[in-house]
Structure formats: C-alpha cells, structure tokens
Scaffold this motif. Structure first.
Motif, PDB file in Angstrom:
ATOM      1  N   GLN A  40       5.850 -19.293  54.106  1.00 54.80           N
ATOM      2  CA  GLN A  40       6.435 -18.109  53.488  1.00 54.80           C
ATOM      3  C   GLN A  40       6.455 -16.911  54.438  1.00 54.80           C
ATOM      4  O   GLN A  40       7.371 -16.079  54.386  1.00 54.80           O
ATOM      5  CB  GLN A  40       5.656 -17.760  52.210  1.00 54.80           C
ATOM      6  CG  GLN A  40       6.390 -16.839  51.252  1.00 54.80           C
ATOM      7  CD  GLN A  40       7.549 -17.510  50.550  1.00 54.80           C
ATOM      8  OE1 GLN A  40       7.500 -18.707  50.255  1.00 54.80           O
ATOM      9  NE2 GLN A  40       8.597 -16.753  50.263  1.00 54.80           N
ATOM     10  N   LYS A  41       5.469 -16.802  55.326  1.00 53.37           N
ATOM     11  CA  LYS A  41       5.375 -15.655  56.235  1.00 53.37           C
ATOM     12  C   LYS A  41       6.553 -15.581  57.190  1.00 53.37           C
ATOM     13  O   LYS A  41       6.866 -14.505  57.725  1.00 53.37           O
ATOM     14  CB  LYS A  41       4.069 -15.718  57.018  1.00 53.37           C
ATOM     15  CG  LYS A  41       3.995 -16.831  58.048  1.00 53.37           C
ATOM     16  CD  LYS A  41       2.692 -16.835  58.820  1.00 53.37           C
ATOM     17  CE  LYS A  41       1.562 -17.343  57.971  1.00 53.37           C
ATOM     18  NZ  LYS A  41       0.314 -17.512  58.745  1.00 53.37           N
ATOM     19  N   PHE A  42       7.227 -16.720  57.441  1.00 49.07           N
ATOM     20  CA  PHE A  42       8.352 -16.741  58.371  1.00 49.07           C
ATOM     21  C   PHE A  42       9.686 -16.453  57.673  1.00 49.07           C
ATOM     22  O   PHE A  42      10.686 -16.223  58.343  1.00 49.07           O
ATOM     23  CB  PHE A  42       8.449 -18.103  59.063  1.00 49.07           C
ATOM     24  CG  PHE A  42       7.212 -18.494  59.830  1.00 49.07           C
ATOM     25  CD1 PHE A  42       6.767 -17.725  60.891  1.00 49.07           C
ATOM     26  CD2 PHE A  42       6.496 -19.630  59.486  1.00 49.07           C
ATOM     27  CE1 PHE A  42       5.637 -18.077  61.603  1.00 49.07           C
ATOM     28  CE2 PHE A  42       5.365 -19.993  60.190  1.00 49.07           C
ATOM     29  CZ  PHE A  42       4.928 -19.209  61.245  1.00 49.07           C
ATOM     30  N   LEU A  43       9.711 -16.455  56.364  1.00 48.30           N
ATOM     31  CA  LEU A  43      10.957 -16.334  55.609  1.00 48.30           C
ATOM     32  C   LEU A  43      11.444 -14.885  55.620  1.00 48.30           C
ATOM     33  O   LEU A  43      10.688 -13.960  55.323  1.00 48.30           O
ATOM     34  CB  LEU A  43      10.738 -16.802  54.172  1.00 48.30           C
ATOM     35  CG  LEU A  43      11.912 -17.487  53.470  1.00 48.30           C
ATOM     36  CD1 LEU A  43      12.313 -18.754  54.211  1.00 48.30           C
ATOM     37  CD2 LEU A  43      11.561 -17.813  52.036  1.00 48.30           C
ATOM     38  N   VAL A  44      12.719 -14.674  55.968  1.00 53.61           N
ATOM     39  CA  VAL A  44      13.290 -13.326  55.969  1.00 53.61           C
ATOM     40  C   VAL A  44      14.283 -13.135  54.828  1.00 53.61           C
ATOM     41  O   VAL A  44      14.580 -12.003  54.444  1.00 53.61           O
ATOM     42  CB  VAL A  44      13.969 -13.022  57.320  1.00 53.61           C
ATOM     43  CG1 VAL A  44      12.952 -12.983  58.440  1.00 53.61           C
ATOM     44  CG2 VAL A  44      15.069 -14.029  57.642  1.00 53.61           C
ATOM     45  N   SER A  45      14.796 -14.220  54.283  1.00 55.03           N
ATOM     46  CA  SER A  45      15.676 -14.134  53.109  1.00 55.03           C
ATOM     47  C   SER A  45      15.738 -15.493  52.426  1.00 55.03           C
ATOM     48  O   SER A  45      15.424 -16.524  53.020  1.00 55.03           O
ATOM     49  CB  SER A  45      17.086 -13.677  53.502  1.00 55.03           C
ATOM     50  OG  SER A  45      17.749 -14.656  54.278  1.00 55.03           O
ATOM     51  N   GLY A  46      16.162 -15.486  51.161  1.00 55.69           N
ATOM     52  CA  GLY A  46      16.245 -16.724  50.398  1.00 55.69           C
ATOM     53  C   GLY A  46      14.870 -17.213  49.964  1.00 55.69           C
ATOM     54  O   GLY A  46      13.921 -16.434  49.828  1.00 55.69           O
ATOM     55  N   SER A  47      14.751 -18.510  49.780  1.00 55.54           N
ATOM     56  CA  SER A  47      13.496 -19.107  49.313  1.00 55.54           C
ATOM     57  C   SER A  47      13.305 -20.483  49.942  1.00 55.54           C
ATOM     58  O   SER A  47      14.206 -21.021  50.587  1.00 55.54           O
ATOM     59  CB  SER A  47      13.508 -19.238  47.783  1.00 55.54           C
ATOM     60  OG  SER A  47      14.592 -20.054  47.356  1.00 55.54           O
ATOM     61  N   VAL A  48      12.104 -21.029  49.754  1.00 49.38           N
ATOM     62  CA  VAL A  48      11.785 -22.346  50.293  1.00 49.38           C
ATOM     63  C   VAL A  48      12.143 -23.415  49.249  1.00 49.38           C
ATOM     64  O   VAL A  48      11.697 -23.331  48.115  1.00 49.38           O
ATOM     65  CB  VAL A  48      10.287 -22.450  50.647  1.00 49.38           C
ATOM     66  CG1 VAL A  48       9.958 -23.839  51.187  1.00 49.38           C
ATOM     67  CG2 VAL A  48       9.903 -21.374  51.655  1.00 49.38           C
ATOM     68  N   PRO A  49      12.950 -24.407  49.602  1.00 47.76           N
ATOM     69  CA  PRO A  49      13.304 -25.468  48.642  1.00 47.76           C
ATOM     70  C   PRO A  49      12.069 -26.272  48.221  1.00 47.76           C
ATOM     71  O   PRO A  49      11.047 -26.272  48.904  1.00 47.76           O
ATOM     72  CB  PRO A  49      14.290 -26.343  49.427  1.00 47.76           C
ATOM     73  CG  PRO A  49      14.758 -25.496  50.565  1.00 47.76           C
ATOM     74  CD  PRO A  49      13.629 -24.586  50.895  1.00 47.76           C
ATOM     75  N   ASP A  50      12.206 -26.979  47.114  1.00 48.18           N
ATOM     76  CA  ASP A  50      11.134 -27.844  46.634  1.00 48.18           C
ATOM     77  C   ASP A  50      11.389 -29.262  47.149  1.00 48.18           C
ATOM     78  O   ASP A  50      12.200 -29.998  46.593  1.00 48.18           O
ATOM     79  CB  ASP A  50      11.095 -27.816  45.096  1.00 48.18           C
ATOM     80  CG  ASP A  50       9.923 -28.613  44.553  1.00 48.18           C
ATOM     81  OD1 ASP A  50       8.994 -28.899  45.336  1.00 48.18           O
ATOM     82  OD2 ASP A  50       9.937 -28.959  43.351  1.00 48.18           O
ATOM     83  N   PHE A  51      10.677 -29.626  48.205  1.00 47.51           N
ATOM     84  CA  PHE A  51      10.869 -30.950  48.800  1.00 47.51           C
ATOM     85  C   PHE A  51       9.898 -31.935  48.132  1.00 47.51           C
ATOM     86  O   PHE A  51       8.839 -32.249  48.675  1.00 47.51           O
ATOM     87  CB  PHE A  51      10.620 -30.894  50.306  1.00 47.51           C
ATOM     88  CG  PHE A  51      11.537 -29.948  51.035  1.00 47.51           C
ATOM     89  CD1 PHE A  51      12.900 -30.193  51.121  1.00 47.51           C
ATOM     90  CD2 PHE A  51      11.033 -28.801  51.640  1.00 47.51           C
ATOM     91  CE1 PHE A  51      13.745 -29.323  51.794  1.00 47.51           C
ATOM     92  CE2 PHE A  51      11.861 -27.931  52.320  1.00 47.51           C
ATOM     93  CZ  PHE A  51      13.220 -28.190  52.390  1.00 47.51           C
ATOM     94  N   ASN A  52      10.274 -32.430  46.964  1.00 51.92           N
ATOM     95  CA  ASN A  52       9.356 -33.289  46.201  1.00 51.92           C
ATOM     96  C   ASN A  52       9.577 -34.780  46.444  1.00 51.92           C
ATOM     97  O   ASN A  52       8.830 -35.604  45.912  1.00 51.92           O
ATOM     98  CB  ASN A  52       9.481 -32.982  44.706  1.00 51.92           C
ATOM     99  CG  ASN A  52      10.921 -33.067  44.204  1.00 51.92           C
ATOM    100  OD1 ASN A  52      11.723 -33.837  44.731  1.00 51.92           O
ATOM    101  ND2 ASN A  52      11.254 -32.274  43.199  1.00 51.92           N
ATOM    102  N   GLU A  53      10.602 -35.153  47.201  1.00 54.06           N
ATOM    103  CA  GLU A  53      10.916 -36.541  47.539  1.00 54.06           C
ATOM    104  C   GLU A  53      11.359 -37.382  46.332  1.00 54.06           C
ATOM    105  O   GLU A  53      11.590 -38.578  46.461  1.00 54.06           O
ATOM    106  CB  GLU A  53       9.731 -37.242  48.215  1.00 54.06           C
ATOM    107  CG  GLU A  53       9.379 -36.694  49.587  1.00 54.06           C
ATOM    108  CD  GLU A  53       8.327 -37.529  50.296  1.00 54.06           C
ATOM    109  OE1 GLU A  53       8.655 -38.657  50.724  1.00 54.06           O
ATOM    110  OE2 GLU A  53       7.168 -37.074  50.395  1.00 54.06           O
ATOM    111  N   LYS A  54      11.467 -36.781  45.153  1.00 51.61           N
ATOM    112  CA  LYS A  54      11.894 -37.546  43.986  1.00 51.61           C
ATOM    113  C   LYS A  54      13.395 -37.807  44.012  1.00 51.61           C
ATOM    114  O   LYS A  54      13.881 -38.799  43.484  1.00 51.61           O
ATOM    115  CB  LYS A  54      11.515 -36.792  42.708  1.00 51.61           C
ATOM    116  CG  LYS A  54      10.005 -36.687  42.483  1.00 51.61           C
ATOM    117  CD  LYS A  54       9.700 -35.928  41.203  1.00 51.61           C
ATOM    118  CE  LYS A  54       8.191 -35.819  40.987  1.00 51.61           C
ATOM    119  NZ  LYS A  54       7.860 -35.042  39.750  1.00 51.61           N
ATOM    120  N   GLU A  55      14.110 -36.907  44.633  1.00 44.78           N
ATOM    121  CA  GLU A  55      15.552 -37.070  44.759  1.00 44.78           C
ATOM    122  C   GLU A  55      15.997 -36.499  46.095  1.00 44.78           C
ATOM    123  O   GLU A  55      15.265 -35.728  46.734  1.00 44.78           O
ATOM    124  CB  GLU A  55      16.281 -36.346  43.621  1.00 44.78           C
ATOM    125  CG  GLU A  55      15.912 -34.885  43.508  1.00 44.78           C
ATOM    126  CD  GLU A  55      16.511 -34.223  42.277  1.00 44.78           C
ATOM    127  OE1 GLU A  55      16.507 -32.985  42.228  1.00 44.78           O
ATOM    128  OE2 GLU A  55      16.979 -34.945  41.388  1.00 44.78           O
TER     129      GLU A  55
END
Length: 352
Positions: free
Chosen positions: A77-92
């Motif tokens: 999160q500290k590197f993020l300047v805009s948007g958000s981090v996706p949820d990489f859950n590997e389910k799909e």
C-alpha cells in the motif's frame, strides 16, 4: 526495495537470465517452516513473464509479476499513488493489474483504463491479454518502475503453460533487515537442493553500494561537525580564562587548588554549551519534521532512488549524538584548562 521484492528471494537452480521464471521445485521446499521462523515477517509466491504493453500510439516493454493469494496488500500500500490493490485470491482469473507511474505516464494510462499486453513464446504465436489498470504504484527505484507490473499469478501460469499450483519464486520478508545474514542459512535449509536463495543485497548491489556511500557521508559530516564544536568550545574556555585572570589569582590567593579552579571553568563552559545544544536540537528537529511531513527538499529518483529526502527521527540516535558531543567536548576541555596552573597569583591580581 526489500518491501517490494522481498529481503530474500528463492528461485529454481534451473533459472536463467530470462525474466520468464522457471518453476520452483517443491522437493525439500517447506514454506510453512520458513514462515514460522521468528525473524520472518511473511513470504509470498510469485511468477514472472516478459511482454509488451501496447496502446494505439505507444508501447512499453514490461515484466508481468504474477502474485497469489498470499500477496500482502498492506505492505504494498505504501507504494500506491492512485487506485487500489486488486484482490488476488486465485479463485478466478483476475485481469486487473497495477502498473508503475512511469509506465502510466509513458502510455497515458490512468486507473480503470484498459490495456492490451502481448506475450511471446518460442515457436508459438503471440499471446494477447486484455487488462484493466486498477492501481498505479511508485517506488522511485528505476529497475522496478521501468518494467514491472503486478497481476494475477494465474495469468502468468496460463501464458507460461504452468500447472495451477506451480510458482516461479518465493519472496521472504524479514521483521528486521539487520537479521539478513543471520537468517539466511536457516532459509537455505528449508528450500531443497533444487532451489537457491538470494539476498536482496546481492540482487541489487548497485543500490547497496549507494547506501554504503551515503552512510560514509553521514559519518564524515558528523566528524566535521564534531571537530568544529570542539574547536569552538575550546576557544570559549580560553576566552573565559583570559577574561577572568584576576578572579583566578584571587581564588589561588584564597587557597583554591588548580584542580578546583579548572573544574569551575570546565563546568561553566559546559553550562554555556548545553542551552545551545538544546536550542540547536529544537531547530534541527523542527526542520526535520517539516521535511518529513511536507517533503520540501526533493531529489531526482533516477540518481538517488528516492524522490524526497528521507527523514529518520530515531530518538535514540539523536540522544546518543547529543550526549556524545557533550562528552567529547568535556574531555577536550581538560588539556586547555591546564593553562590555569601556569597563572601566577601575584601576576593575575596585577593583571588588568
């Protein structure tokens, strides 16, 4: 650097110089044991493949770094300047990616924009994938920002023809970077003989060399400041002795010893120094706080790996430096104070 790619990276011994990772061998690899080590803060699996991001007007060579469900979103999160981090859950299969600010500017992309990526495999037709930009990051480390984008590890598995549980590497994060050399042999005992571990200091030696030069500069600056302080405080003592020559003669006439008079002048000189040291610390801390919260002084990240001058307000270091300067100054006053023993009471009383 370590928070982006791990402090220790585990790879397959069959890996080559290509950015397309080789499948990590599971033989002898015990990820649970690694995560349970007291010095380890976490571990996350990944796989990479090289490709090209293409728009109508431009293109950029990239490395798609696929991450899995153990990806630590809070650390990134500290590197993020805009948007958000996706949820990489590997389910799909997830088609959302995070790109660097540099790539975003080159291709004129922003959050929620779509982009086509092209990947090539030997003796096969190019593979096309359409992604959606969900976040934009910035590390200020050129080797990262120039080429890396973050996506779903399942995308890399499909492109590379890997099995659903295969991984290309393991990134290990430590609670304390200073434990790197101590924990490294323990990591090697849990990865099997078909894999190898690499320290982040060995993977990016140029950055480590730059940090070492920076540390040398800090030591040099503190040394020069200490010399200036010692010279100034000795001059203050000598001026006090000259101005109080009559008082020295009077004290000797009354029976005061040279040692007693020296201690009076040394203590008085330190009493002059202490308020200056306190005020100097207050001014310095004030300027550092302004830099920490407002980032007034900026740098070129291509040369310095950071865009803003970093500030480390460690109270232990600040206290140690202040006490150290005070102690060295007190010791440096002992030799000049012996000038008092050369002053004759009769001559001093006549001195005007």
């Amino acid at each position: 650097m370590g928070d982006f790619s791990g402090h220790i990276i585990v790879k397959s011994t069959r890996s080559n110089s290509s950015y397309n990772t080789t499948v990590l061998s599971r033989e002898g690899l015990n990820i649970d044991n690694i995560k349970s080590l007291p010095e380890v803060d976490g571990a996350q699996s990944y796989a990479t493949v090289s490709g090209i991001l293409r728009t109508k007007d431009n293109f950029s060579g990239i490395i798609l770094k696929g991450v899995s469900k153990d990806f630590n979103k809070e650390r990134f999160q500290k590197f993020l300047v805009s948007g958000s981090v996706p949820d990489f859950n590997e389910k799909e299969l997830n088609n959302h990616i995070i790109i660097s600010e540099k790539i975003a500017n080159e291709l004129h992309l922003k959050s929620k924009d779509s982009i086509v990526a092209i990947f090539s495999k030997e003796d096969q037709k190019p593979i096309y994938r359409k992604f959606v930009v969900q976040g934009i990051y910035k590390t200020d480390i050129k080797v990262m920002d120039d080429i890396f984008i973050i996506g779903d590890i399942n995308q890399v598995r499909r492109i590379q023809g890997m099995n659903k549980d295969d991984i290309g590497g393991l990134e290990i994060f430590l609670k304390d970077f200073n434990d790197l050399d101590q924990i490294f042999p323990k990591i090697e005992n849990n990865i099997g003989y078909k894999n190898y571990a690499e320290k982040v200091t060995e993977k990016y030696p140029q950055i480590v060399s730059w940090i070492n030069i920076f540390d040398t500069n800090i030591t040099l600056i503190i040394g020069i400041m200490l010399i200036v302080v010692v010279i100034n405080i000795i001059m203050v003592l000598l001026i006090l002795i000259i101005e109080r020559t009559n008082s020295i003669g009077m004290l000797k006439t009354l029976g005061a010893t040279n040692g007693q008079i020296r201690s009076i002048f040394i203590n008085y000189t330190l009493m002059i120094m202490i308020p200056g040291l306190v005020i100097g610390n207050m001014v310095g801390l004030g300027l550092l706080l302004i830099q920490k919260f407002f980032g007034v002084i900026r740098l070129n990240p291509e040369n310095y790996y950071v865009s803003i001058v970093p500030v480390d307000l460690n109270p232990v270091y600040i206290l140690m430096i202040s006490i150290g300067i005070l102690g060295v100054s007190a010791l440096s006053l002992i030799l000049p104070s012996y000038l008092i023993s050369k002053i004759s009471p009769i001559t001093a009383i006549k001195y005007n």
